[in-house]
Motif scaffolding. Sequence first.
Motif, PDB file in Angstrom:
ATOM      1  N   ASP A  65      96.800  13.144  82.044  1.00 54.93           N
ATOM      2  CA  ASP A  65      96.784  14.178  81.389  1.00 54.93           C
ATOM      3  C   ASP A  65      96.407  15.493  81.991  1.00 54.93           C
ATOM      4  O   ASP A  65      97.185  16.408  82.153  1.00 54.93           O
ATOM      5  N   GLU A  66      95.552  15.405  83.053  1.00 57.46           N
ATOM      6  CA  GLU A  66      94.815  16.622  83.665  1.00 57.46           C
ATOM      7  C   GLU A  66      95.995  16.826  84.956  1.00 57.46           C
ATOM      8  O   GLU A  66      96.215  18.051  85.076  1.00 57.46           O
ATOM      9  N   ILE A  67      96.576  15.834  85.387  1.00 61.70           N
ATOM     10  CA  ILE A  67      97.612  15.925  86.544  1.00 61.70           C
ATOM     11  C   ILE A  67      98.982  16.663  85.916  1.00 61.70           C
ATOM     12  O   ILE A  67      99.388  17.628  86.463  1.00 61.70           O
ATOM     13  N   ARG A  68      99.165  16.121  84.747  1.00 59.46           N
ATOM     14  CA  ARG A  68     100.199  16.808  84.057  1.00 59.46           C
ATOM     15  C   ARG A  68     100.103  18.198  83.898  1.00 59.46           C
ATOM     16  O   ARG A  68     101.082  19.084  83.971  1.00 59.46           O
ATOM     17  N   LYS A  69      99.045  18.726  83.731  1.00 56.89           N
ATOM     18  CA  LYS A  69      98.538  20.153  83.400  1.00 56.89           C
ATOM     19  C   LYS A  69      98.571  20.844  84.806  1.00 56.89           C
ATOM     20  O   LYS A  69      99.092  22.001  84.672  1.00 56.89           O
ATOM     21  N   VAL A  70      98.431  20.123  85.696  1.00 56.06           N
ATOM     22  CA  VAL A  70      98.613  20.958  86.929  1.00 56.06           C
ATOM     23  C   VAL A  70      99.958  21.070  87.278  1.00 56.06           C
ATOM     24  O   VAL A  70     100.233  22.164  87.946  1.00 56.06           O
ATOM     25  N   PHE A  71     100.704  20.087  87.253  1.00 58.57           N
ATOM     26  CA  PHE A  71     102.133  20.286  87.254  1.00 58.57           C
ATOM     27  C   PHE A  71     102.830  21.562  86.399  1.00 58.57           C
ATOM     28  O   PHE A  71     103.667  22.314  86.882  1.00 58.57           O
ATOM     29  N   ALA A  72     102.282  21.585  85.279  1.00 55.76           N
ATOM     30  CA  ALA A  72     102.630  22.722  84.294  1.00 55.76           C
ATOM     31  C   ALA A  72     102.375  23.856  84.749  1.00 55.76           C
ATOM     32  O   ALA A  72     103.007  25.074  84.318  1.00 55.76           O
ATOM     33  N   THR A  73     101.408  24.130  85.641  1.00 56.82           N
ATOM     34  CA  THR A  73     100.821  25.409  86.017  1.00 56.82           C
ATOM     35  C   THR A  73     101.736  26.083  87.265  1.00 56.82           C
ATOM     36  O   THR A  73     101.493  27.121  87.657  1.00 56.82           O
ATOM     37  N   THR A 128      91.949   6.393  82.512  1.00 55.53           N
ATOM     38  CA  THR A 128      91.125   7.213  82.934  1.00 55.53           C
ATOM     39  C   THR A 128      91.135   8.642  82.264  1.00 55.53           C
ATOM     40  O   THR A 128      90.143   9.405  82.226  1.00 55.53           O
ATOM     41  N   GLY A 129      92.383   8.964  81.712  1.00 56.78           N
ATOM     42  CA  GLY A 129      92.420  10.452  81.328  1.00 56.78           C
ATOM     43  C   GLY A 129      93.152  11.189  82.541  1.00 56.78           C
ATOM     44  O   GLY A 129      93.439  12.355  82.351  1.00 56.78           O
ATOM     45  N   LEU A 130      93.201  10.859  83.649  1.00 57.63           N
ATOM     46  CA  LEU A 130      93.737  11.577  84.799  1.00 57.63           C
ATOM     47  C   LEU A 130      95.046  12.238  84.633  1.00 57.63           C
ATOM     48  O   LEU A 130      95.402  13.164  85.100  1.00 57.63           O
ATOM     49  N   PHE A 147      90.585  20.431  92.096  1.00 60.27           N
ATOM     50  CA  PHE A 147      90.269  20.478  90.584  1.00 60.27           C
ATOM     51  C   PHE A 147      89.184  19.257  90.439  1.00 60.27           C
ATOM     52  O   PHE A 147      89.205  18.333  90.517  1.00 60.27           O
ATOM     53  N   SER A 148      87.833  19.914  90.264  1.00 62.47           N
ATOM     54  CA  SER A 148      86.794  19.225  90.135  1.00 62.47           C
ATOM     55  C   SER A 148      86.859  17.948  89.121  1.00 62.47           C
ATOM     56  O   SER A 148      86.566  16.946  89.174  1.00 62.47           O
ATOM     57  N   HIS A 149      87.465  18.383  87.921  1.00 65.22           N
ATOM     58  CA  HIS A 149      87.507  17.307  86.922  1.00 65.22           C
ATOM     59  C   HIS A 149      88.400  16.281  87.225  1.00 65.22           C
ATOM     60  O   HIS A 149      88.177  15.141  86.864  1.00 65.22           O
ATOM     61  N   ILE A 150      89.698  16.513  87.924  1.00 63.76           N
ATOM     62  CA  ILE A 150      90.315  15.366  88.614  1.00 63.76           C
ATOM     63  C   ILE A 150      89.516  14.563  89.585  1.00 63.76           C
ATOM     64  O   ILE A 150      89.339  13.396  89.652  1.00 63.76           O
TER      65      ILE A 150
END
Length: 967
Positions: free
Chosen positions: A734-742, A730-732, A828-831
């Motif tokens: 990629d977004e979750i990994r960005k959250v951890f990177a921040t 679903t692409g989730l 995180f609205s997109h997640i």
Amino acid sequence: MPSQNSSSSISTGEALALAAGSEYSAISIRGARTHNLQNVDLDIPHGKLVVITGPSGSGKSSLAFDTVYAEGQRQYIESLSVYSRQFLTQLQRPDVDSIDGLQPTICIDQRPGNQNPRSTVATNTEIYDYLRLLMARLGDVSCHQCGEPVRHQSLDQIQEALLSLAEGTKLLILAPIVRGRKGQHAEALATVRKAGLVRARIDGQLCELDAAPQLDARKAHTIEAVVDRIVVRPGVNSRLAESLQLAARHGDGALVACYLDPEQEKQARTTGTTTEGLWTDRLFSTKYACPNCQVNLAEIEPRTFSFNSPYGACPKCEGLGHLNQFDPDLVVPIRGLSLASGVVAPWAGLRSATVKKSRASLEAFLTEHDKAKDANWSDFTESFFTQLLYGEPAEKTDRFVGLMTLLEQELATATDEARREQLEAYRGQISCQECGGSRLRREALGVRVAGKTIHEITQQSIYAAAAFFQGLHYAGHDQQIAKPILQEIRSRLGFLQQVGLGYLTLARSSDSLSGGEFQRVRLATGIGAGLAGILYILDEPSIGLHSRDNDRLIAALRDLQTNGSTVLVVEHDEAMMHAADWLIDIGPGAGSQGGKVIAAGTPAEVAADPLSLTGAYLSGRQTIAVPTNRRTADLARAITIAGCTANNLQNVTATIPLGLLIAVTGVSGSGKSSLINETLAPALIRKLGGVAPKPAAHASLVGTELIDKVIEIDQRGLGRSPRSNAATYTGLWDEIRKVFATTKEARQLGYAPNRFSFNVAGGRCETCQGQGLQRIEMNFLPDIFVPCPTCSGQRFNAQTLQVLYRGKNIAEILEMSIDEAVGFFENFSHIERTLVSLCDVGLGYLKLGQPSTTLSGGEAQRVKLATELARAETGRTFYLLDEPTTGLHFDDIRLLLGVLQKLVDRGNTVLVIEHNLDVIKSADWLIDLGPDGGDGGGQIMFAGTPEQLASLPENLTGKFLKPLLKH
């Protein structure tokens, strides 16, 4: 809860099973714990039609396939020798205490069509094998060039043909001993020696028999004995005649003349080159030869008609029937192309000076074309595009090479994988001109049965082929040959009709079949085998089947029960459940909330069980309600596609009103997929500037300015790699990994998002390479997968696991259910949007990291659906869904309909191809095709509301829909 049939009598199937040495009248399962099964104990009676049902993800497939079938296969493989087991793929032993009374097991599952482009309906059902035998033994042979009957050729005629060669021609007379057959052929070589011959040509190489190479028994070989070497000149007549006679005797009527033209030999000597490659082979036969064209044929054998054999396949397309080439209509997708259209052509990435000139010419032309309103430009337009694609005439001094040639050159030399994929998207399958799409050599097309070639027979629908073979009659000696062959062909064709596939052609490619169609095609082979005491396991065979054909399918499954066989079906179809001898309901929910046997017994007993969700729907205690208010169609605001003629469509014009839930219905093979998937969908996508295959033939498409986006959701499943899961698809992820990177820890350590990927080096555990498991090869035993000793199955290294978000590390996120994740990532609205979409389709119980390989068919379909539904939409999106109810329980369909209705409420259009009556009754607008399948279909029989369709007494869909609309 009953555990076995209440009847005290022993069925024929049970008696046969007992006679076969089984002391059980049922398959007894104890302590099944595969996947989410919760220590299940169950008895499945022998000789019955048994249906397993329950919500999607409840454990049906885990029970039927991963437990019962896996154990059946394991027991079979264990019966083989240790040596044999090394060459077989072995299934893991299921997590079960015991399974007793298990019959030999055959699984006919829901996997998509065989992706081998050589596989067809005829080859899958073995009809083609019997047809090849019929053509070889009883076919009438004619010349493929002039059409005259092929006659036996005398040795005098062969001699005359060879003596007509130029004087001085060197000639080898060869006797074919072995032609393209596997083996070491020691006996054949011994026979040649015994005949007094000392040389042979083996696989194209001349050698002394005493120095013959050792042949690989696994490869096909050709052995030709050298009978004589002659130079054509006056006075060689008698010697040539003796050699031809000897060669024909040893070659069973066939001989090969290999000759070298004296002019070519002279030229080779002058240039100092060898004569290798200049020799010409000419086959002669005293059995098959055309008196007019001097065409000689080898002996007609079954392999002559095989497009998988070099002796039958067309040499140009190698038996595929088509060539993969750049399609002109894909390279330049729109003839009225405008610079403002934003279409990116494949040649945009080419950088050669020649292409720059082509592109400059195109842009200059388009600039003028955009200004011009004169219709007389059309001829010039076509001429310009022809030059652009294929280049300017060779006589021009300042010419440029056509884009088609340049694209082929770049594809052949491209090393960048992304560029290769981009170029491949603009290639299409162009019918082979050499064989006309028949896949076969021309010689094979000169053989006919009842006036038809094998290609003409396989181009017929199954209905037409059945009538053709019923009309074939032979007498005397021919009748003895034909009887067993025709019996096998007729029985398989009859079964294909019985399961509602009469509209398919025998030549239909297997990779174009839906999951349900492919499963029913494979069933025909199971019936034809005539096995006794077998356990057949099927996965939703009713997929893609109209309600009219359900009774025929059920009757076909009853045929499988003959001779003591048991039929175990995973199914959601209501008619199939009512027809079952024994019904097993798994539940009560999905995932960790399922895995229990809620009810087991006759359909009536399950329907009466208050704990069974399936029983509630079967009894009518719970239903999917008919909408109280339907949206009104505005035919002035619609997309209209006219003049559709793909496959069996009969110049169809369809008007699709926007802003509605629309169902396209009709019997199997009526033309639904031809109209929507092959014509409308690609035409819409390309009209809106997207890349899609070339749409099937149609005259016009209007109304596309009313939509801004097309989203297709078809039956193709998720990737079947264990690294793929709901989060990655679903692409989730990629977004979750960005959250951890921040997070603060990640920024301090300099960790980028890829640090939290288990697919790339850096943050993953390198011992198991991010899989969490290690594979231990066990040689002749199934491989064992154990948790990685370094990361304990967490997939990531210790440094990566130190980074926390809201108290959880990245591995713990993978173990989180989708329901839990909604609240966890609410900021995180997109997640959150994607997670909510997954919950809306009933997948909240899934873990984010659950591998795709463990998802059921219904779960995989809904993950894909949720992915598309989560994308941003503007209220002008056109959704196309192909049988979205595949793998869904009654209650899952209720949830699905809720999601689709919400999309339409926002102004979007949702069009579904569907047979499920609950979806059909919930639609605002129906388009019904028919009246039948194949040649009997291809017409729009009705367009309007469900109530209007139900009022038509002659309409097949309306007949089954009417009872569901009664309030």
